[in-house]
Structure formats: C-alpha cells, structure tokens
Scaffold this motif. Sequence first.
Motif, PDB file in Angstrom:
ATOM      1  N   MET A  55       0.847  -1.191   0.000  1.00 43.18           N
ATOM      2  CA  MET A  55       0.000   0.000   0.000  1.00 43.18           C
ATOM      3  C   MET A  55       0.887   1.248   0.000  1.00 43.18           C
ATOM      4  O   MET A  55       1.831   1.353   0.765  1.00 43.18           O
ATOM      5  N   TYR A  56       0.593   2.187  -0.871  1.00 41.41           N
ATOM      6  CA  TYR A  56       1.359   3.421  -0.969  1.00 41.41           C
ATOM      7  C   TYR A  56       0.580   4.563  -0.339  1.00 41.41           C
ATOM      8  O   TYR A  56      -0.646   4.587  -0.341  1.00 41.41           O
ATOM      9  N   PHE A  57       1.321   5.531   0.212  1.00 36.74           N
ATOM     10  CA  PHE A  57       0.681   6.710   0.779  1.00 36.74           C
ATOM     11  C   PHE A  57      -0.044   7.493  -0.313  1.00 36.74           C
ATOM     12  O   PHE A  57      -1.146   7.980  -0.136  1.00 36.74           O
ATOM     13  N   ILE A  58       0.591   7.649  -1.451  1.00 40.14           N
ATOM     14  CA  ILE A  58       0.049   8.406  -2.580  1.00 40.14           C
ATOM     15  C   ILE A  58       0.087   7.517  -3.802  1.00 40.14           C
ATOM     16  O   ILE A  58       1.153   7.030  -4.184  1.00 40.14           O
ATOM     17  N   ASP A  59      -1.051   7.257  -4.409  1.00 37.49           N
ATOM     18  CA  ASP A  59      -1.082   6.327  -5.535  1.00 37.49           C
ATOM     19  C   ASP A  59      -1.318   7.026  -6.868  1.00 37.49           C
ATOM     20  O   ASP A  59      -1.687   6.410  -7.844  1.00 37.49           O
ATOM     21  N   LYS A  60      -1.100   8.350  -6.911  1.00 34.69           N
ATOM     22  CA  LYS A  60      -1.215   9.107  -8.162  1.00 34.69           C
ATOM     23  C   LYS A  60       0.040   9.942  -8.363  1.00 34.69           C
ATOM     24  O   LYS A  60       0.703  10.326  -7.393  1.00 34.69           O
ATOM     25  N   PRO A  61       0.368  10.268  -9.599  1.00 30.28           N
ATOM     26  CA  PRO A  61       1.537  11.120  -9.838  1.00 30.28           C
ATOM     27  C   PRO A  61       1.257  12.552  -9.383  1.00 30.28           C
ATOM     28  O   PRO A  61       0.112  13.009  -9.387  1.00 30.28           O
ATOM     29  N   VAL A  62       2.299  13.282  -8.973  1.00 27.35           N
ATOM     30  CA  VAL A  62       2.149  14.663  -8.527  1.00 27.35           C
ATOM     31  C   VAL A  62       2.120  15.566  -9.746  1.00 27.35           C
ATOM     32  O   VAL A  62       3.164  15.981 -10.262  1.00 27.35           O
ATOM     33  N   ILE A  63       0.925  15.844 -10.260  1.00 30.21           N
ATOM     34  CA  ILE A  63       0.747  16.769 -11.378  1.00 30.21           C
ATOM     35  C   ILE A  63      -0.296  17.797 -10.973  1.00 30.21           C
ATOM     36  O   ILE A  63      -0.801  17.778  -9.857  1.00 30.21           O
ATOM     37  N   TRP A  64      -0.647  18.696 -11.895  1.00 32.30           N
ATOM     38  CA  TRP A  64      -1.476  19.840 -11.527  1.00 32.30           C
ATOM     39  C   TRP A  64      -2.864  19.434 -11.048  1.00 32.30           C
ATOM     40  O   TRP A  64      -3.300  19.810  -9.988  1.00 32.30           O
ATOM     41  N   HIS A  65      -3.602  18.650 -11.816  1.00 37.39           N
ATOM     42  CA  HIS A  65      -4.891  18.135 -11.346  1.00 37.39           C
ATOM     43  C   HIS A  65      -5.306  16.955 -12.212  1.00 37.39           C
ATOM     44  O   HIS A  65      -4.806  16.767 -13.315  1.00 37.39           O
ATOM     45  N   MET A  66      -6.251  16.165 -11.704  1.00 32.74           N
ATOM     46  CA  MET A  66      -6.674  14.948 -12.387  1.00 32.74           C
ATOM     47  C   MET A  66      -7.726  15.261 -13.446  1.00 32.74           C
ATOM     48  O   MET A  66      -8.233  16.378 -13.555  1.00 32.74           O
ATOM     49  N   SER A  67      -8.053  14.264 -14.207  1.00 33.35           N
ATOM     50  CA  SER A  67      -9.049  14.412 -15.269  1.00 33.35           C
ATOM     51  C   SER A  67     -10.443  14.614 -14.688  1.00 33.35           C
ATOM     52  O   SER A  67     -10.772  14.115 -13.611  1.00 33.35           O
ATOM     53  N   ARG A  68     -11.277  15.336 -15.438  1.00 31.41           N
ATOM     54  CA  ARG A  68     -12.662  15.549 -15.031  1.00 31.41           C
ATOM     55  C   ARG A  68     -13.634  14.688 -15.856  1.00 31.41           C
ATOM     56  O   ARG A  68     -14.847  14.900 -15.792  1.00 31.41           O
ATOM     57  N   VAL A  69     -13.132  13.717 -16.594  1.00 31.31           N
ATOM     58  CA  VAL A  69     -14.003  12.846 -17.384  1.00 31.31           C
ATOM     59  C   VAL A  69     -14.640  11.811 -16.462  1.00 31.31           C
ATOM     60  O   VAL A  69     -13.938  11.021 -15.822  1.00 31.31           O
ATOM     61  N   PRO A  70     -15.983  11.793 -16.333  1.00 30.82           N
ATOM     62  CA  PRO A  70     -16.647  10.847 -15.422  1.00 30.82           C
ATOM     63  C   PRO A  70     -16.363   9.407 -15.813  1.00 30.82           C
ATOM     64  O   PRO A  70     -16.300   9.057 -16.997  1.00 30.82           O
ATOM     65  N   SER A  71     -16.173   8.567 -14.811  1.00 31.97           N
ATOM     66  CA  SER A  71     -15.923   7.155 -15.061  1.00 31.97           C
ATOM     67  C   SER A  71     -16.377   6.332 -13.866  1.00 31.97           C
ATOM     68  O   SER A  71     -16.563   6.865 -12.772  1.00 31.97           O
ATOM     69  N   GLY A  72     -16.559   5.016 -14.088  1.00 24.11           N
ATOM     70  CA  GLY A  72     -16.875   4.093 -13.000  1.00 24.11           C
ATOM     71  C   GLY A  72     -18.342   4.004 -12.633  1.00 24.11           C
ATOM     72  O   GLY A  72     -18.663   3.450 -11.574  1.00 24.11           O
ATOM     73  N   TYR A  73     -19.248   4.503 -13.482  1.00 28.87           N
ATOM     74  CA  TYR A  73     -20.673   4.478 -13.162  1.00 28.87           C
ATOM     75  C   TYR A  73     -21.391   3.373 -13.944  1.00 28.87           C
ATOM     76  O   TYR A  73     -21.033   3.060 -15.092  1.00 28.87           O
ATOM     77  N   ASP A  74     -22.409   2.803 -13.344  1.00 29.44           N
ATOM     78  CA  ASP A  74     -23.311   1.876 -14.024  1.00 29.44           C
ATOM     79  C   ASP A  74     -24.595   2.636 -14.329  1.00 29.44           C
ATOM     80  O   ASP A  74     -25.534   2.656 -13.534  1.00 29.44           O
ATOM     81  N   PHE A  75     -24.603   3.307 -15.492  1.00 23.91           N
ATOM     82  CA  PHE A  75     -25.745   4.155 -15.830  1.00 23.91           C
ATOM     83  C   PHE A  75     -27.030   3.362 -16.044  1.00 23.91           C
ATOM     84  O   PHE A  75     -28.126   3.903 -15.894  1.00 23.91           O
ATOM     85  N   ASP A  76     -26.896   2.065 -16.403  1.00 26.28           N
ATOM     86  CA  ASP A  76     -28.090   1.251 -16.627  1.00 26.28           C
ATOM     87  C   ASP A  76     -28.857   1.018 -15.333  1.00 26.28           C
ATOM     88  O   ASP A  76     -30.053   0.702 -15.358  1.00 26.28           O
ATOM     89  N   ALA A  77     -28.152   1.161 -14.200  1.00 28.43           N
ATOM     90  CA  ALA A  77     -28.793   0.938 -12.893  1.00 28.43           C
ATOM     91  C   ALA A  77     -29.468   2.191 -12.367  1.00 28.43           C
ATOM     92  O   ALA A  77     -30.019   2.185 -11.266  1.00 28.43           O
ATOM     93  N   MET A  78     -29.409   3.299 -13.117  1.00 33.16           N
ATOM     94  CA  MET A  78     -29.997   4.562 -12.681  1.00 33.16           C
ATOM     95  C   MET A  78     -31.216   4.910 -13.503  1.00 33.16           C
ATOM     96  O   MET A  78     -31.323   4.538 -14.679  1.00 33.16           O
ATOM     97  N   THR A  79     -32.112   5.656 -12.882  1.00 37.34           N
ATOM     98  CA  THR A  79     -33.245   6.206 -13.619  1.00 37.34           C
ATOM     99  C   THR A  79     -32.779   7.498 -14.324  1.00 37.34           C
ATOM    100  O   THR A  79     -31.697   8.032 -14.040  1.00 37.34           O
ATOM    101  N   THR A  80     -33.586   7.999 -15.218  1.00 40.44           N
ATOM    102  CA  THR A  80     -33.249   9.246 -15.912  1.00 40.44           C
ATOM    103  C   THR A  80     -33.113  10.400 -14.927  1.00 40.44           C
ATOM    104  O   THR A  80     -32.206  11.236 -15.037  1.00 40.44           O
ATOM    105  N   ALA A  81     -34.001  10.438 -13.944  1.00 41.26           N
ATOM    106  CA  ALA A  81     -33.941  11.509 -12.939  1.00 41.26           C
ATOM    107  C   ALA A  81     -32.662  11.415 -12.125  1.00 41.26           C
ATOM    108  O   ALA A  81     -32.041  12.435 -11.802  1.00 41.26           O
ATOM    109  N   GLU A  82     -32.256  10.179 -11.783  1.00 43.85           N
ATOM    110  CA  GLU A  82     -31.024  10.005 -11.016  1.00 43.85           C
ATOM    111  C   GLU A  82     -29.807  10.397 -11.844  1.00 43.85           C
ATOM    112  O   GLU A  82     -28.861  10.998 -11.325  1.00 43.85           O
ATOM    113  N   HIS A  83     -29.812  10.086 -13.103  1.00 40.98           N
ATOM    114  CA  HIS A  83     -28.706  10.459 -13.990  1.00 40.98           C
ATOM    115  C   HIS A  83     -28.605  11.982 -14.101  1.00 40.98           C
ATOM    116  O   HIS A  83     -27.507  12.549 -14.062  1.00 40.98           O
ATOM    117  N   THR A  84     -29.758  12.623 -14.244  1.00 38.70           N
ATOM    118  CA  THR A  84     -29.762  14.088 -14.331  1.00 38.70           C
ATOM    119  C   THR A  84     -29.264  14.719 -13.031  1.00 38.70           C
ATOM    120  O   THR A  84     -28.479  15.664 -13.038  1.00 38.70           O
TER     121      THR A  84
END
Length: 607
Positions: free
Chosen positions: A1-30
């Motif tokens: 286990m590492y204290f920091i598991d990301k490289p030291v750069i300015w900031h991370m990406s803002r592209v959404p990831s890791g969601y199961d959109f099929d498990a959400m309703t339209t209202a929940e997605h919105t």
Amino acid sequence: MYFIDKPVIWHMSRVPSGYDFDAMTTAEHTLLFSKWHNWWTADLDYAQTVVIFFCVAILASALLNLAGCIRSHLIRPLGARIGFGDRVTALVRYTTSRQFYFAPTDWYSPPLAAVLGVCGLFLFLMGLTLAARPFYWPNDAMGDSPPIATRAGWISLAILPFMIAFATKVNFIAFLTHTSHEKLQVFHRWAAFFMYITSLIHTFPFIVNMIRMGMMRAMWIESSFYWTGVAALVPQTWLVLMSWGPIRNRWYEFFKKIHFIAAGFFMAALFCHVDWTLTSWHYFWATAAIYGLAWLLRVVRTAYRTGFGLPSTIESVGPDLVRIHIRASASRPGFTWTPGQHVFIRVLGLHMHALTSHPFTVSSVYVSSPDSDEEACVDLVLRARGGLTQTLARMAATAKPGGWSTRVVLDGPYGGLRSAAPRPLTEYDRVLFLAGGTGATFAVPIFRDLVGRLQVGEEAGDVEVVDPKTMQRVSRIDFVVAVADAENYAWMRPQLEAAAATRTNEAVSINLRVHSTRIANPDAKVSDPTGDVDESQKSPLFCYGRPALGELVHEAHASAARVAVIACGPQGFLYDVRNAVASCELDIFDGFGICSDLFLHTETYSW
C-alpha cells in the motif's frame, strides 16, 4: 500500500468514469451531473465558492479601511455639525469597540465586529454545506461518496490557506486591511474550528454509508482514503482541543511547542488523504506559498537586522518585573521601530527556551539623532508569570550588579499605532492614554513620542516638531496609569514625569495621573507616595484606588470634537474602556454632543 497512488501533477481528469448508468433512472442520472451535485465539478462549485467568499470579505474590509482613511484626511471646518459620514464611521467603530463578558466562564468576547464576522463565516459555511439536497444518494450506483461528504470535504480544504494566512506574523491580510497580525488570530482560531466541523461532516457520512453497505472493513483495508483521513483527523482534533482558551492559556509553553508538531502531522496526513483528487493539491500549493513566503521574509529580515544575536542586559526593576535592555545599535543598519510596536524575542542563553520566541512591546522610543546614546536601544519590560518570563526573572534575581548579560534575536517589529490610526495623534483635539500595569509598556512610548512632537524651543533638538500654526490641533493630553503600588511605578516614572514636564506650546495641557490599586480607600489622595521627588519636576497626581475608566472616556468625549483613546491593560481593564467608547460612539451616531470623531486603539497582554 502506498501513501500516494497518483503522480504529482497539476490536477486529475474531469471525465466521469466508474458508473453503471443502466442501474440509474433518468432523474437520477440528471441529478448526478447537475450543478451542486456533480462529484466531478464539486471543487469548482464548493471550494472555489468558499475562496471567493473569503476574498470578497477581505477586499470589503480593505475598502472600508481605505474609505475611513480618505475621510480622515478630508478638511473639516471647526465647529461643523455631525454629518452622515461621521455617523456611519461611529456605527462601524461601535462594532469594533463593543465587547461582551460571560461571567460563568470568565470569558471576554472579541469585539462585536469580529463576532459578527465569525458568525457570518459560520452561517455561510453551514448554509453552503446543508443547502443542497439530498445528503445521501438515493441509489448506490450513483457513487460511494455521499453528496454532503463531498461538499464538506471541499469546503474544509478551501478554508485551509486562509486559516494559515490569518496566523502568520508577516501577514498579507493584515497588510491589506491595515491592521496588526495579532488582531487576526481570532479568525485563525475560528477558521480552524469551522474547518474541523466540516471535516467531521465529511467523515461520518462515509462511515455511515460503508457500514450500511457492509463494506467498512474492506474499504479500510483496500483504500488509503479511510486510514489517511483518520490520520489527519486525530492531530486536527488535538489542535482544536488544545487551542481552546482555558487550555491554551494554562499550558501555553507546552501548547506552542506541540502546536507546530501536530500541525505538521496534520498537513502531511491531509496531503496524502486528498490524493490528487481534482484540484485538491492546489490548496496545498497556495498554503505553502503563503506560509513559506511569510516565513522567508521573517527569517531574512531577522538575519539582516540582528544577525546571530544582539548584546542585552536583563535586570529586575520591581516586584516580578524584568527589563531587557538590548543594544540594537550593534545590529545591521535599519533596525527601527515606531512607538507601540512589539517584537518577538529569542533569548539565546536560556537553553531550551532559546528554541521559542515570545512577543513583548518595545517600551523605549527610537531616537534618530546619531549623537544620542539612546539610539536603537530596545527596552522590553515584562512581568514574570511563568515559562520564559519566570526564568528570566530568576536569572535577573541571581545576576551580579548590572544585570545578566546574554544575546538575543529580535524578530520584528510588528503592529503599532501609526499603521492603525486614521490620522496622526497631533491632529486630535484631545488624546487620552489609559494603561493598566505593564500595559504602560505600550502607552508610554506613544505618549513620549506625541509630547516630543509638540516640543518647542531649543530643547526640541532633533525631535520632529509640529508647527503650532499649521498642523497642530491637540490641546490636551491625559495619561492615566493604574499600578499595584509605587514599586511597580518606579520603572516608568522617569520617562512619564520627564515627558509630562516637557515644554510645549502654551495651548497644550499635559496631565499625568497615577493610581495605586492595592489601597482600599478609593477616595484617599496623597501628593507623592514614591518619595524623593524633585519639586521642580513633580507633575503627576497620585491617587489611591482604581481609575473610573468609563467616566474618563465619557468626560473626554464630551469635551472635544476629535478624541483619541489609547489603552492597554488586562482584559477587564480593556472591557471597561471598550464599552465606554462604544457608548460614546452611539451618541455620535445619534448626533448628540460636540464630538464627531472618537478613535480607539487597544492592545492586550495576550492574544
């Protein structure tokens, strides 16, 4: 286990990831990607909003101070009626003067203005934290981070650089708002407390959510976010608890040493905890820049002005009173100060105490004449209470005649009256000095400086003399000091009585009153309890009993159009002065009396 598991750069990406959109309703997605709910823009929605709030508040304070300075320089005809600007100024000064006392805990509040500022900050932060709903996602597929925990985390992080900015001695906020660094300590402490509250609001929803989902043990083992969060919360709890007034004041020496160590652990753990999330590390870069630059300026200035220490003599000058006489003329060129400023002193000959510095007001006046023996001689008078001061008292008591010689390092000067007063004291009709005990170390040099500027004739020498036909306005100066007994008055007596006997313009009246507070009969008076006074120099009025501070303030307010009150002493002493001034400010606001400008400046024993 590492204290920091990301490289030291300015900031991370803002592209959404890791969601199961099929498990959400339209209202929940919105809802998931709407403003104030979107995890991927939460730093912009919440952290930047907090930054904007702090910046606007600081800018508003700076502009308010600037408006006051501009008003003070406007030419006002003598005898003019109280105007709209005078009323607004009086109302603002009422808030900076009014103080409250809570008897059950013996607690003196900050001035009303600071109380309002702290309350405003609290309401804003809590409103921003609690306004948006829901607090938890209705669907686990929407993410493991509850919305209230996300926003509270960003709000907490955004407070960090401002909390540190309020605490530095070389203080950039103080520079913008034209105040002294110690008066911002109240905002440092409360900002730290509010950051702790939002940190708890950030922490517990995660625990509740993971326990509900049956994942707490797994997340503790697999994710560094959980244990680094606890690692940050433990020293933060310690810092907040030990900063509570009664604890901090009771064990101040211990508090001060451990405070920086605990803060270091907290910052390191928090840095690892946020782990490159979006723009989280930006706030650490900002904090490091603010603190690092302030620290560097202090170190460079101290090294340039005092080098590896200045020669000093430490001697006893009364019951539990110690004077430190520092021959600063041996320092680098440019070590100057103005009346009422303070320095942080590090005594190199005191072993462990040499690792810490402590603030004391300079009780001597800087003399610009190159032929004067007083040039750049810094005098500090302090009362032995514990820690460093008690150690210095013991060293002075056991030293040979002439005092104990050692070397000291001076950091400063800081604060003072000239940076805070809207106009020079010579431009007020009446100036009232009120000093309690060693609070005279602040008031005496300002009093001496003011009298020196009014000095006339050949004896004025190189003193900057005010032309009575042009700038001079002051017609009466009162100096009232309360001391326990004659022995506590002895160290200041030569300076006060010499200043009171100074030859000034005939229109200027200088009055000196000394109150001895250990005598039971408040109505008794004697001509001179100290004895052995040269009759030609006898000018003070000696009184028994405590001074009626409220009456003194009200009498000054009723007698002149422009009045300045300069006060320093224990908390109870300043409480009476502050509230008397606040009462007079309300009279100005209502348009009563002849006074249109009542200025108050106070200094306290501790911060």
